[in-house]
Write a protein that holds these residues in place. Sequence first.
Motif, PDB file in Angstrom:
ATOM      1  N   ARG A 195      85.246   4.388  -1.440  1.00  0.00           N
ATOM      2  CA  ARG A 195      86.133   4.715  -2.553  1.00  0.00           C
ATOM      3  C   ARG A 195      86.956   5.971  -2.230  1.00  0.00           C
ATOM      4  O   ARG A 195      88.161   6.021  -2.491  1.00  0.00           O
ATOM      5  CB  ARG A 195      85.305   4.916  -3.821  1.00  0.00           C
ATOM      6  CG  ARG A 195      86.159   5.124  -5.071  1.00  0.00           C
ATOM      7  CD  ARG A 195      85.293   5.299  -6.316  1.00  0.00           C
ATOM      8  NE  ARG A 195      84.645   4.052  -6.699  1.00  0.00           N
ATOM      9  CZ  ARG A 195      83.333   3.870  -6.746  1.00  0.00           C
ATOM     10  NH1 ARG A 195      82.511   4.856  -6.394  1.00  0.00           N
ATOM     11  NH2 ARG A 195      82.819   2.713  -7.127  1.00  0.00           N
ATOM     12  N   ALA A 196      86.296   6.963  -1.660  1.00  0.00           N
ATOM     13  CA  ALA A 196      86.990   8.215  -1.329  1.00  0.00           C
ATOM     14  C   ALA A 196      88.036   8.004  -0.231  1.00  0.00           C
ATOM     15  O   ALA A 196      89.140   8.553  -0.292  1.00  0.00           O
ATOM     16  CB  ALA A 196      85.975   9.271  -0.893  1.00  0.00           C
ATOM     17  N   ARG A 197      87.680   7.180   0.778  1.00  0.00           N
ATOM     18  CA  ARG A 197      88.618   6.909   1.865  1.00  0.00           C
ATOM     19  C   ARG A 197      89.867   6.186   1.322  1.00  0.00           C
ATOM     20  O   ARG A 197      91.002   6.510   1.690  1.00  0.00           O
ATOM     21  CB  ARG A 197      87.956   6.045   2.931  1.00  0.00           C
ATOM     22  CG  ARG A 197      86.828   6.721   3.700  1.00  0.00           C
ATOM     23  CD  ARG A 197      87.380   7.643   4.788  1.00  0.00           C
ATOM     24  NE  ARG A 197      86.378   7.924   5.788  1.00  0.00           N
ATOM     25  CZ  ARG A 197      85.507   8.935   5.741  1.00  0.00           C
ATOM     26  NH1 ARG A 197      85.510   9.740   4.706  1.00  0.00           N
ATOM     27  NH2 ARG A 197      84.631   9.129   6.717  1.00  0.00           N
ATOM     28  N   ASP A 242     104.327   1.558   9.106  1.00  0.00           N
ATOM     29  CA  ASP A 242     104.062   2.680   8.206  1.00  0.00           C
ATOM     30  C   ASP A 242     102.905   2.420   7.245  1.00  0.00           C
ATOM     31  O   ASP A 242     102.585   3.278   6.420  1.00  0.00           O
ATOM     32  CB  ASP A 242     105.319   3.013   7.398  1.00  0.00           C
ATOM     33  CG  ASP A 242     106.442   3.536   8.280  1.00  0.00           C
ATOM     34  OD1 ASP A 242     106.127   4.214   9.278  1.00  0.00           O
ATOM     35  OD2 ASP A 242     107.623   3.273   7.987  1.00  0.00           O
ATOM     36  N   ILE A 243     102.281   1.245   7.337  1.00  0.00           N
ATOM     37  CA  ILE A 243     101.141   0.943   6.466  1.00  0.00           C
ATOM     38  C   ILE A 243      99.888   1.596   7.048  1.00  0.00           C
ATOM     39  O   ILE A 243      99.525   1.321   8.195  1.00  0.00           O
ATOM     40  CB  ILE A 243     100.914  -0.575   6.338  1.00  0.00           C
ATOM     41  CG1 ILE A 243     102.173  -1.274   5.818  1.00  0.00           C
ATOM     42  CG2 ILE A 243      99.729  -0.857   5.422  1.00  0.00           C
ATOM     43  CD1 ILE A 243     102.077  -2.793   5.831  1.00  0.00           C
ATOM     44  N   PRO A 244      99.203   2.462   6.295  1.00  0.00           N
ATOM     45  CA  PRO A 244      97.983   3.082   6.834  1.00  0.00           C
ATOM     46  C   PRO A 244      96.881   2.042   7.036  1.00  0.00           C
ATOM     47  O   PRO A 244      96.684   1.147   6.210  1.00  0.00           O
ATOM     48  CB  PRO A 244      97.603   4.117   5.764  1.00  0.00           C
ATOM     49  CG  PRO A 244      98.269   3.646   4.511  1.00  0.00           C
ATOM     50  CD  PRO A 244      99.526   2.947   4.945  1.00  0.00           C
ATOM     51  N   VAL A 245      96.179   2.180   8.158  1.00  0.00           N
ATOM     52  CA  VAL A 245      95.094   1.265   8.507  1.00  0.00           C
ATOM     53  C   VAL A 245      93.791   2.058   8.597  1.00  0.00           C
ATOM     54  O   VAL A 245      93.709   3.048   9.322  1.00  0.00           O
ATOM     55  CB  VAL A 245      95.359   0.561   9.858  1.00  0.00           C
ATOM     56  CG1 VAL A 245      94.173  -0.318  10.244  1.00  0.00           C
ATOM     57  CG2 VAL A 245      96.647  -0.261   9.789  1.00  0.00           C
ATOM     58  N   VAL A 246      92.785   1.611   7.843  1.00  0.00           N
ATOM     59  CA  VAL A 246      91.451   2.212   7.926  1.00  0.00           C
ATOM     60  C   VAL A 246      90.542   1.201   8.620  1.00  0.00           C
ATOM     61  O   VAL A 246      90.357   0.082   8.135  1.00  0.00           O
ATOM     62  CB  VAL A 246      90.904   2.554   6.527  1.00  0.00           C
ATOM     63  CG1 VAL A 246      89.459   3.065   6.649  1.00  0.00           C
ATOM     64  CG2 VAL A 246      91.777   3.608   5.851  1.00  0.00           C
ATOM     65  N   LEU A 247      89.988   1.582   9.768  1.00  0.00           N
ATOM     66  CA  LEU A 247      89.118   0.685  10.523  1.00  0.00           C
ATOM     67  C   LEU A 247      87.705   0.690   9.943  1.00  0.00           C
ATOM     68  O   LEU A 247      87.179   1.745   9.569  1.00  0.00           O
ATOM     69  CB  LEU A 247      89.079   1.103  11.989  1.00  0.00           C
ATOM     70  CG  LEU A 247      90.394   0.940  12.771  1.00  0.00           C
ATOM     71  CD1 LEU A 247      90.221   1.481  14.185  1.00  0.00           C
ATOM     72  CD2 LEU A 247      90.836  -0.511  12.805  1.00  0.00           C
ATOM     73  N   ALA A 293      94.459   5.352  10.566  1.00  0.00           N
ATOM     74  CA  ALA A 293      94.506   6.578   9.771  1.00  0.00           C
ATOM     75  C   ALA A 293      93.112   7.152   9.521  1.00  0.00           C
ATOM     76  O   ALA A 293      92.955   8.358   9.331  1.00  0.00           O
ATOM     77  CB  ALA A 293      95.203   6.302   8.437  1.00  0.00           C
ATOM     78  N   ASP A 294      92.090   6.268   9.518  1.00  0.00           N
ATOM     79  CA  ASP A 294      90.743   6.736   9.185  1.00  0.00           C
ATOM     80  C   ASP A 294      89.721   5.677   9.609  1.00  0.00           C
ATOM     81  O   ASP A 294      90.090   4.596  10.078  1.00  0.00           O
ATOM     82  CB  ASP A 294      90.634   7.007   7.686  1.00  0.00           C
ATOM     83  CG  ASP A 294      89.558   8.033   7.353  1.00  0.00           C
ATOM     84  OD1 ASP A 294      88.717   8.319   8.230  1.00  0.00           O
ATOM     85  OD2 ASP A 294      89.551   8.540   6.214  1.00  0.00           O
ATOM     86  N   TYR A 295      88.435   5.999   9.412  1.00  0.00           N
ATOM     87  CA  TYR A 295      87.327   5.126   9.784  1.00  0.00           C
ATOM     88  C   TYR A 295      86.353   4.989   8.623  1.00  0.00           C
ATOM     89  O   TYR A 295      86.141   5.943   7.863  1.00  0.00           O
ATOM     90  CB  TYR A 295      86.565   5.721  10.975  1.00  0.00           C
ATOM     91  CG  TYR A 295      86.850   5.048  12.290  1.00  0.00           C
ATOM     92  CD1 TYR A 295      86.032   4.020  12.754  1.00  0.00           C
ATOM     93  CD2 TYR A 295      87.921   5.444  13.066  1.00  0.00           C
ATOM     94  CE1 TYR A 295      86.287   3.410  13.960  1.00  0.00           C
ATOM     95  CE2 TYR A 295      88.188   4.841  14.269  1.00  0.00           C
ATOM     96  CZ  TYR A 295      87.364   3.816  14.722  1.00  0.00           C
ATOM     97  OH  TYR A 295      87.622   3.203  15.920  1.00  0.00           O
ATOM     98  N   ILE A 296      85.764   3.822   8.486  1.00  0.00           N
ATOM     99  CA  ILE A 296      84.629   3.606   7.586  1.00  0.00           C
ATOM    100  C   ILE A 296      83.516   2.990   8.435  1.00  0.00           C
ATOM    101  O   ILE A 296      83.731   1.986   9.115  1.00  0.00           O
ATOM    102  CB  ILE A 296      84.976   2.659   6.418  1.00  0.00           C
ATOM    103  CG1 ILE A 296      86.022   3.302   5.501  1.00  0.00           C
ATOM    104  CG2 ILE A 296      83.724   2.299   5.636  1.00  0.00           C
ATOM    105  CD1 ILE A 296      86.541   2.370   4.425  1.00  0.00           C
ATOM    106  N   LEU A 297      82.332   3.598   8.397  1.00  0.00           N
ATOM    107  CA  LEU A 297      81.215   3.108   9.196  1.00  0.00           C
ATOM    108  C   LEU A 297      80.324   2.168   8.384  1.00  0.00           C
ATOM    109  O   LEU A 297      80.122   2.361   7.186  1.00  0.00           O
ATOM    110  CB  LEU A 297      80.381   4.285   9.700  1.00  0.00           C
ATOM    111  CG  LEU A 297      81.058   5.225  10.712  1.00  0.00           C
ATOM    112  CD1 LEU A 297      80.117   6.373  11.052  1.00  0.00           C
ATOM    113  CD2 LEU A 297      81.450   4.475  11.981  1.00  0.00           C
TER     114      LEU A 297
END
Length: 300
Positions: free
Chosen positions: A113-115, A75-80, A100-104
Amino acid sequence: MDHKILIIDDLEIMRTMLSGIAKEFGEVVTAATGKDGLIAALEHKPTLILLDVVLPDIDGFKVCEALKKDYRTQDIPVVLVTGMEKDEDAESKGLTMGAADYILKPIKVPVVRARIQTQLTLAEKSKALEEANKELTHLAMTDALTGCFNRRYFMNAADMELSRMKRHGYPVVVAMIDVDHFKRINDQYGHEVGDEVLSVVAKCCDETVRYEDTLGRLGGEEFAVLLPVADAEGAYGVLERLRQTVSDLTFPNVPDLRVTVSIGIAELTGEDMSIDAGIKRADEAMYKAKKAGRNKVEIA
């Protein structure tokens, strides 16, 4: 809500840059390899994980997949975090793995910061919803005055126990407990004292019965106890001790008040189609105890 953010990246400069942004939101923990990241996730239980896709030992997709397969971290969100902006399949692959999301890369501070803010806000809302659901579940199964299980929950639990008894062949006893002269208590001392009596008797019952027993308030001054893996004679000892404990109760605000209970015991049988039959026999035994002078335990 106190946040902890885990950053998994093999490059020290990236860990430093991401940490500088993430520390605005809470505590930061870092790991340089996929293996160390998985260990850190279990040890620190972070609110959010920022995970580099390219790692020296295990690639980020597999780390993400492992996190999502483990009930302790799923259940821990992961941002790649990735520089694979030209790989059209990379984003869909990561999302398929549960990201849950991506950072390029190269990273842009406002975007990072927003992510992070978005994921932490979602985590807070998810936690609040989880707590609200727990509270609703608790309210749906308990009696507000006494904290015992309510009638609906008790009857459902008792029917399930009856089914298990029939499958496995162990004895089960149901007992009915009624506060003696409760109407007189209400009339003489008022409903506030009557409520206190019910609460104290319920607490006394809860502290006297065994851990595996189920206590419920069926309504008014009437309680029931389900005692699995106990025959009538064995349950008698527990309930006689309960009767004596209740009769010894004192109420400092009402020194002259004495409370007793009458208890009826019935052992369930394989012929019982539902708990109602057992409760009826226990109820009859309880009224027999009342006719015999109250403050007694009777076996059906």
